[in-house]
Design a protein around this motif. Structure first.
Motif, PDB file in Angstrom:
ATOM      1  N   TYR A  33      30.525  45.363  39.443  1.00  0.00           N
ATOM      2  CA  TYR A  33      29.338  44.525  39.647  1.00  0.00           C
ATOM      3  C   TYR A  33      29.415  43.258  38.802  1.00  0.00           C
ATOM      4  CZ  TYR A  33      24.511  42.925  39.490  1.00  0.00           C
ATOM      5  OH  TYR A  33      23.387  42.153  39.546  1.00  0.00           O
ATOM      6  N   GLN A  34      29.856  43.383  37.556  1.00  0.00           N
ATOM      7  CA  GLN A  34      29.956  42.205  36.701  1.00  0.00           C
ATOM      8  C   GLN A  34      30.982  41.214  37.238  1.00  0.00           C
ATOM      9  OE1 GLN A  34      30.783  43.816  32.810  1.00  0.00           O
ATOM     10  NE2 GLN A  34      28.608  44.168  32.348  1.00  0.00           N
ATOM     11  N   HIS A  37      29.328  39.795  40.551  1.00  0.00           N
ATOM     12  CA  HIS A  37      27.994  39.199  40.438  1.00  0.00           C
ATOM     13  C   HIS A  37      27.978  37.688  40.676  1.00  0.00           C
ATOM     14  CE1 HIS A  37      23.869  38.684  39.164  1.00  0.00           C
ATOM     15  NE2 HIS A  37      24.253  37.800  38.264  1.00  0.00           N
ATOM     16  N   LEU A  40      27.655  37.113  44.354  1.00  0.00           N
ATOM     17  CA  LEU A  40      26.741  37.973  45.095  1.00  0.00           C
ATOM     18  C   LEU A  40      25.883  37.173  46.070  1.00  0.00           C
ATOM     19  CD1 LEU A  40      25.583  40.787  45.578  1.00  0.00           C
ATOM     20  CD2 LEU A  40      24.009  40.388  43.679  1.00  0.00           C
ATOM     21  N   ASN A  41      25.222  36.114  45.580  1.00  0.00           N
ATOM     22  CA  ASN A  41      24.368  35.309  46.457  1.00  0.00           C
ATOM     23  C   ASN A  41      25.165  34.656  47.578  1.00  0.00           C
ATOM     24  OD1 ASN A  41      22.027  35.918  45.089  1.00  0.00           O
ATOM     25  ND2 ASN A  41      22.095  34.110  43.789  1.00  0.00           N
TER      26      ASN A  41
END
Length: 371
Positions: A33-34, A37, A40-41
């Motif tokens: 996730y890091q 991230h 992500l958008n």
């Protein structure tokens, strides 16, 4: 059941192994996730745009030799052109307005008329507003020097907003390009989405949830963004034909208000008042006023027709999800919110209907005589 020491040791060892594996999986998920991230958008926007534009992709595909890659490329280029041309015209309009304003200030012909005496009688702010207005009419330079810190702070804030808007535009163009790649491999992507949803929610529910998410995204794009764009065209054309100052900026404001689900009458009513006050009440201004006022209310008619179309959940669920998602997560929440709320709504009612046999009565009484 009595466990022997060997069985207890084996059970403890197995539980420890499960905890260690779960901890390693959690660390791996957090690390992934890091790493992901920052993108992500961008990836969320790419998927949203791909789902929204894919019906057009299917219509254009037979006309372009049934080539997925070629069709996606042409569609992305058309979208970029449609996006950049209005922005270019808006920038040219703003640039010419700023240049004209600077020219007027340099020439010394800029003059603020003195305030009417009735302004001083306004409640609460009348006297102060009258004083500031009077000073601006007599000595604008000293008034500007007095409010220099506020003007500087406002300018920096405006510059920051403009920079953020430019970065957002670049990210949107990049998302369009990635959306083209997603559309080019849409069949494989759909199969993957069905497999993932089936793994999480079970085989019977997986395909339905995938279709629900797809339909909700398209319904929001048509019912929120599409209606806002239609309103912008209807009102913007009237502003341009009536030669309203700053017509491009006002039209863009109508689009943003429509996306945020704020009535366009906040723009149209002041413009109507301005036109009647400056040009009088003749046939042209009355026709313009009636048309613009009705165009500002067009979303009340179009929204029930487009917002919930093609979705198996009620329209209020989609609308509440759009509003709540936008409040919590901005523009991207406008699409994510309805999807989450629609999936939750579907799962909730499926849980209600899939009750174990005998847990609910076969017939529920309708009145006191059946109780």
């Amino acid at each position: 059941m009595i466990l022997t020491p060997a069985s207890q040791k084996a059970l403890s060892q197995g539980l420890l192994d499960v905890l260690i594996r779960a901890g390693l999986v959690a660390v791996l998920v957090i690390a992934c996730y890091q790493v992901f991230h920052p993108f992500l958008n961008l990836m969320l926007w790419s998927v949203i745009l791909a789902v929204t534009l894919y019906p057009l992709h299917r219509r254009l595909k037979p006309r372009l030799g049934n080539r997925d890659g070629r069709t996606a490329t042409v569609l992305v280029l058309i979208c970029i052109i449609v996006l950049l041309v209005p922005l270019y015209l808006l920038g040219m309009s703003l640039g010419s307005s700023v240049a004209h304003g600077m020219e007027v200030v340099r020439s010394g012909s800029f003059h603020i008329p003195p305030p009417p005496d009735s302004v001083a009688g306004w409640p609460l702010v009348g006297e102060r507003l009258h004083g500031v207005w009077q000073q601006a009419a007599t000595d604008l330079t000293s008034l500007a020097q007095k409010f220099t810190p506020q003007i500087k702070a406002f300018s920096l804030t405006l510059l920051g907003k403009a920079t953020g808007l430019g970065l957002g535009l670049l990210m949107f163009i990049a998302a369009l390009a990635i959306a083209g790649i997603v559309m080019a491999y849409a069949d494989a992507g759909q199969r993957s989405a069905v497999k993932i949803a089936s793994r999480f929610f079970g085989l019977p529910k997986g395909p339905k949830i995938t279709e629900l998410c797809t339909g909700t995204i398209r319904a929001v794009a048509q019912g929120v963004v599409g209606i806002a764009f239609i309103q912008m065209l209807l009102i913007g054309v009237a502003f341009v034909l009536m030669d309203i100052p700053g017509a491009a900026v006002l039209s863009m404001a109508v689009l943003l208000l429509g996306i945020m689900q704020i009535p366009a009458t906040l723009i149209t009513v002041p413009v109507i008042i301005f036109v009647i006050a400056t040009r009088g009440a003749d046939v042209g201004t009355i026709v313009f006023s009636v048309y613009v006022f009705l165009a500002g209310l067009a979303d009340n008619v179009l929204k029930p027709l487009l917002l919930g179309r093609g979705v198996e959940v009620p329209m209020p669920v989609v609308l509440i999800g759009a509003l709540g998602g936008m409040v919590t997560s901005g523009i991207i929440g406008l699409f994510i919110g309805p999807v989450l709320l629609a999936v939750g709504y579907m799962l909730f009612w499926q849980w209600i209907e899939d009750h174990p046999a005998g847990s609910l009565p076969v017939e529920i009484p309708n009145g006191p005589e059946q109780a």
